[in-house]
Scaffold this motif. Structure first.
Motif, PDB file in Angstrom:
ATOM      1  N   PRO A 101     -93.900  18.848  49.381  1.00 31.93           N
ATOM      2  CA  PRO A 101     -93.280  19.667  50.424  1.00 31.93           C
ATOM      3  C   PRO A 101     -92.643  20.937  49.868  1.00 31.93           C
ATOM      4  O   PRO A 101     -92.614  21.973  50.527  1.00 31.93           O
ATOM      5  N   VAL A 102     -92.132  20.849  48.634  1.00 34.19           N
ATOM      6  CA  VAL A 102     -91.489  22.019  48.038  1.00 34.19           C
ATOM      7  C   VAL A 102     -92.525  23.079  47.673  1.00 34.19           C
ATOM      8  O   VAL A 102     -92.267  24.279  47.780  1.00 34.19           O
ATOM      9  N   LEU A 103     -93.722  22.641  47.245  1.00 40.59           N
ATOM     10  CA  LEU A 103     -94.741  23.591  46.811  1.00 40.59           C
ATOM     11  C   LEU A 103     -95.141  24.530  47.935  1.00 40.59           C
ATOM     12  O   LEU A 103     -95.147  25.749  47.762  1.00 40.59           O
ATOM     13  N   TRP A 104     -95.474  23.956  49.095  1.00 39.43           N
ATOM     14  CA  TRP A 104     -95.825  24.850  50.200  1.00 39.43           C
ATOM     15  C   TRP A 104     -94.581  25.432  50.844  1.00 39.43           C
ATOM     16  O   TRP A 104     -94.580  26.570  51.321  1.00 39.43           O
ATOM     17  N   GLY A 105     -93.464  24.661  50.825  1.00 33.97           N
ATOM     18  CA  GLY A 105     -92.237  25.171  51.414  1.00 33.97           C
ATOM     19  C   GLY A 105     -91.659  26.333  50.629  1.00 33.97           C
ATOM     20  O   GLY A 105     -91.168  27.306  51.200  1.00 33.97           O
ATOM     21  N   THR A 111     -80.087  34.153  55.112  1.00 36.98           N
ATOM     22  CA  THR A 111     -80.039  33.328  56.315  1.00 36.98           C
ATOM     23  C   THR A 111     -81.428  32.833  56.687  1.00 36.98           C
ATOM     24  O   THR A 111     -81.611  31.650  57.036  1.00 36.98           O
ATOM     25  N   ALA A 112     -82.420  33.721  56.605  1.00 44.59           N
ATOM     26  CA  ALA A 112     -83.787  33.321  56.911  1.00 44.59           C
ATOM     27  C   ALA A 112     -84.259  32.224  55.961  1.00 44.59           C
ATOM     28  O   ALA A 112     -84.909  31.255  56.372  1.00 44.59           O
ATOM     29  N   ARG A 113     -83.923  32.369  54.699  1.00 40.17           N
ATOM     30  CA  ARG A 113     -84.307  31.350  53.718  1.00 40.17           C
ATOM     31  C   ARG A 113     -83.634  30.016  54.019  1.00 40.17           C
ATOM     32  O   ARG A 113     -84.275  28.965  53.960  1.00 40.17           O
ATOM     33  N   ALA A 114     -82.326  30.023  54.305  1.00 41.91           N
ATOM     34  CA  ALA A 114     -81.592  28.779  54.538  1.00 41.91           C
ATOM     35  C   ALA A 114     -82.167  28.000  55.716  1.00 41.91           C
ATOM     36  O   ALA A 114     -82.259  26.769  55.676  1.00 41.91           O
ATOM     37  N   ILE A 115     -82.546  28.699  56.777  1.00 45.28           N
ATOM     38  CA  ILE A 115     -83.096  28.038  57.961  1.00 45.28           C
ATOM     39  C   ILE A 115     -84.377  27.293  57.618  1.00 45.28           C
ATOM     40  O   ILE A 115     -84.613  26.171  58.083  1.00 45.28           O
ATOM     41  N   ILE A 116     -85.211  27.889  56.785  1.00 45.46           N
ATOM     42  CA  ILE A 116     -86.487  27.268  56.420  1.00 45.46           C
ATOM     43  C   ILE A 116     -86.309  26.254  55.298  1.00 45.46           C
ATOM     44  O   ILE A 116     -86.902  25.169  55.308  1.00 45.46           O
ATOM     45  N   GLU A 117     -85.444  26.569  54.330  1.00 40.91           N
ATOM     46  CA  GLU A 117     -85.323  25.739  53.135  1.00 40.91           C
ATOM     47  C   GLU A 117     -84.588  24.435  53.371  1.00 40.91           C
ATOM     48  O   GLU A 117     -84.893  23.414  52.735  1.00 40.91           O
ATOM     49  N   SER A 118     -83.605  24.429  54.265  1.00 39.45           N
ATOM     50  CA  SER A 118     -82.735  23.269  54.412  1.00 39.45           C
ATOM     51  C   SER A 118     -83.489  21.960  54.652  1.00 39.45           C
ATOM     52  O   SER A 118     -83.277  20.983  53.930  1.00 39.45           O
ATOM     53  N   PRO A 119     -84.393  21.877  55.631  1.00 37.80           N
ATOM     54  CA  PRO A 119     -85.111  20.602  55.827  1.00 37.80           C
ATOM     55  C   PRO A 119     -86.047  20.268  54.681  1.00 37.80           C
ATOM     56  O   PRO A 119     -86.231  19.091  54.343  1.00 37.80           O
ATOM     57  N   LEU A 120     -86.642  21.279  54.058  1.00 40.11           N
ATOM     58  CA  LEU A 120     -87.544  21.040  52.944  1.00 40.11           C
ATOM     59  C   LEU A 120     -86.777  20.515  51.729  1.00 40.11           C
ATOM     60  O   LEU A 120     -87.252  19.633  51.013  1.00 40.11           O
ATOM     61  N   GLU A 121     -85.587  21.051  51.511  1.00 37.44           N
ATOM     62  CA  GLU A 121     -84.763  20.618  50.392  1.00 37.44           C
ATOM     63  C   GLU A 121     -84.306  19.179  50.595  1.00 37.44           C
ATOM     64  O   GLU A 121     -84.260  18.387  49.644  1.00 37.44           O
ATOM     65  N   LEU A 122     -83.957  18.835  51.832  1.00 37.60           N
ATOM     66  CA  LEU A 122     -83.544  17.459  52.107  1.00 37.60           C
ATOM     67  C   LEU A 122     -84.684  16.491  51.829  1.00 37.60           C
ATOM     68  O   LEU A 122     -84.497  15.455  51.187  1.00 37.60           O
ATOM     69  N   ARG A 125     -84.594  13.544  48.901  1.00 37.48           N
ATOM     70  CA  ARG A 125     -84.787  12.143  49.264  1.00 37.48           C
ATOM     71  C   ARG A 125     -85.952  11.537  48.482  1.00 37.48           C
ATOM     72  O   ARG A 125     -85.908  10.377  48.066  1.00 37.48           O
ATOM     73  N   ARG A 126     -87.004  12.306  48.268  1.00 35.76           N
ATOM     74  CA  ARG A 126     -88.133  11.814  47.478  1.00 35.76           C
ATOM     75  C   ARG A 126     -87.759  11.684  46.006  1.00 35.76           C
ATOM     76  O   ARG A 126     -88.117  10.708  45.345  1.00 35.76           O
ATOM     77  N   GLN A 127     -87.026  12.657  45.475  1.00 36.13           N
ATOM     78  CA  GLN A 127     -86.634  12.621  44.071  1.00 36.13           C
ATOM     79  C   GLN A 127     -85.728  11.429  43.769  1.00 36.13           C
ATOM     80  O   GLN A 127     -85.741  10.900  42.651  1.00 36.13           O
ATOM     81  N   THR A 128     -84.934  11.026  44.749  1.00 36.42           N
ATOM     82  CA  THR A 128     -84.006   9.917  44.560  1.00 36.42           C
ATOM     83  C   THR A 128     -84.497   8.637  45.230  1.00 36.42           C
ATOM     84  O   THR A 128     -83.722   7.702  45.449  1.00 36.42           O
ATOM     85  N   GLN A 129     -85.797   8.621  45.563  1.00 32.02           N
ATOM     86  CA  GLN A 129     -86.466   7.445  46.122  1.00 32.02           C
ATOM     87  C   GLN A 129     -85.795   6.926  47.391  1.00 32.02           C
ATOM     88  O   GLN A 129     -85.510   5.741  47.533  1.00 32.02           O
ATOM     89  N   GLN A 130     -85.526   7.830  48.323  1.00 31.17           N
ATOM     90  CA  GLN A 130     -84.990   7.476  49.624  1.00 31.17           C
ATOM     91  C   GLN A 130     -85.922   7.981  50.713  1.00 31.17           C
ATOM     92  O   GLN A 130     -86.723   8.884  50.493  1.00 31.17           O
ATOM     93  N   SER A 131     -85.795   7.391  51.896  1.00 29.58           N
ATOM     94  CA  SER A 131     -86.593   7.834  53.031  1.00 29.58           C
ATOM     95  C   SER A 131     -85.836   8.908  53.817  1.00 29.58           C
ATOM     96  O   SER A 131     -84.634   9.103  53.625  1.00 29.58           O
ATOM     97  N   TRP A 132     -86.541   9.605  54.692  1.00 25.70           N
ATOM     98  CA  TRP A 132     -85.907  10.608  55.536  1.00 25.70           C
ATOM     99  C   TRP A 132     -86.595  10.607  56.894  1.00 25.70           C
ATOM    100  O   TRP A 132     -87.716  10.117  57.037  1.00 25.70           O
ATOM    101  N   THR A 133     -85.907  11.137  57.903  1.00 27.39           N
ATOM    102  CA  THR A 133     -86.465  11.224  59.250  1.00 27.39           C
ATOM    103  C   THR A 133     -86.353  12.658  59.748  1.00 27.39           C
ATOM    104  O   THR A 133     -85.502  13.432  59.285  1.00 27.39           O
ATOM    105  N   PHE A 134     -87.184  13.006  60.695  1.00 20.66           N
ATOM    106  CA  PHE A 134     -87.141  14.366  61.242  1.00 20.66           C
ATOM    107  C   PHE A 134     -85.812  14.649  61.939  1.00 20.66           C
ATOM    108  O   PHE A 134     -85.343  15.783  61.954  1.00 20.66           O
TER     109      PHE A 134
END
Length: 281
Positions: free
Chosen positions: A75-79, A126-137, A141-150
């Motif tokens: 997700p980070v690569l395309w994000g 601001t434009a970056r934060a709006i797009i980056e925030s969900p991708l970073e989460l 979660r993947r790096q720390t082996q946790q699940s996430w929801t939309f």
């Protein structure tokens, strides 16, 4: 501002910024994600709370292999291509659009910093934060082996936005300063862009690192409902003082310097090619 090429129309500069920003973002992830994984584990994962950088690297390699360092990179690569292209596209467009006497006013005691750099930096951040925030989460979660929801993808957006404003505005200010005062270094084909961007990004990260730490903890669900200020006080108390907020700064510094330096080489050469191909005419 991020290049010394002759500028075209502000919409054209924005479009070019979007295009070359994709190259910057993809390069940054390919080069820097392993260090980012180590940083995230040190900051966010309970099992790594007392581990040093080298112990974290060793444990990750032992338990997950090389692939463990690139966990969460998809997700980070395309994000990264999207939000970094957006930050540069918005910045270049706004910066060029504000080519007027008032916005070009130099702020006193800043060695020539113009008002439009701050405005464009805030817009791009601001434009970056709006797009980056969900991708970073999703990445953490993947790096720390946790699940996430939309539903929870914007968890921690507030601290993410403040962090990004400080990070990117500082970065743009430092790049602008070096571009104006040392143009011969900025325009060198390899070493110059690498050094300029690597140093600017690393200094910016050092300034906002406590907020990056808090953002990682919030997005990793560590003390999910705890207010940020209370979380900061707790970290200072448990980690032996203010410098406890700089956990993970080692791999973060390595990642920032190498990935941003390498990415700027790619982007600056792309900017030159755009001019050579006549796309700014």
């Amino acid at each position: 501002m991020t290049h010394n090429q002759d500028r075209g129309h502000f919409l054209k500069e924005g479009a070019i910024g979007l295009g070359v920003g994709v190259l910057y973002g993809v390069t940054s992830v390919v080069v820097g994600h392993p260090f980012d994984t180590v940083k995230s584990k040190m900051q966010a994962q309970r099992g790594f709370e007392s581990a040093s950088m080298f112990r974290t690297i060793a444990k990750t390699f032992k338990t997950q292999g090389i692939i463990g360092f690139y966990r969460g990179s998809i997700p980070v690569l395309w994000g990264s291509g999207i939000y970094r292209s957006t930050q540069f596209g918005v910045f270049e467009s706004v910066y060029t659009f504000l080519d007027n006497p008032f916005c070009k006013t130099e702020i006193p005691l800043t060695a020539g910093l113009q008002i439009r750099v701050l405005i464009a930096g805030a817009c791009g951040s601001t434009a970056r934060a709006i797009i980056e925030s969900p991708l970073e989460l999703a990445k953490i979660r993947r790096q720390t082996q946790q699940s996430w929801t939309f539903r929870g993808l914007y968890q921690g957006f507030g601290v993410m936005w403040v962090r990004t404003m400080g990070l990117m505005t500082t970065y743009f200010i430092l790049i602008d300063t070096q571009r104006r005062h040392f143009p011969q270094v900025f325009d060198q084909s390899v070493f110059g862009p690498f050094l300029v961007s690597g140093v600017a990004a690393t200094l910016a990260w050092w300034i906002v690192w406590p907020l990056e730490y808090m953002k990682s903890q919030v997005q990793a669900n560590y003390g999910e409902k705890m207010p940020v200020l209370k979380r900061i006080r707790l970290v200072i108390k448990e980690r032996g003082g203010f410098f406890g907020l700089y956990r993970g700064i080692g791999p973060g510094t390595i990642r920032s310097f190498i990935s941003n330096g390498t990415s700027m080489i790619v982007m600056s050469n792309a900017q030159k090619k755009v001019t050579e191909w006549g796309l700014r005419d």
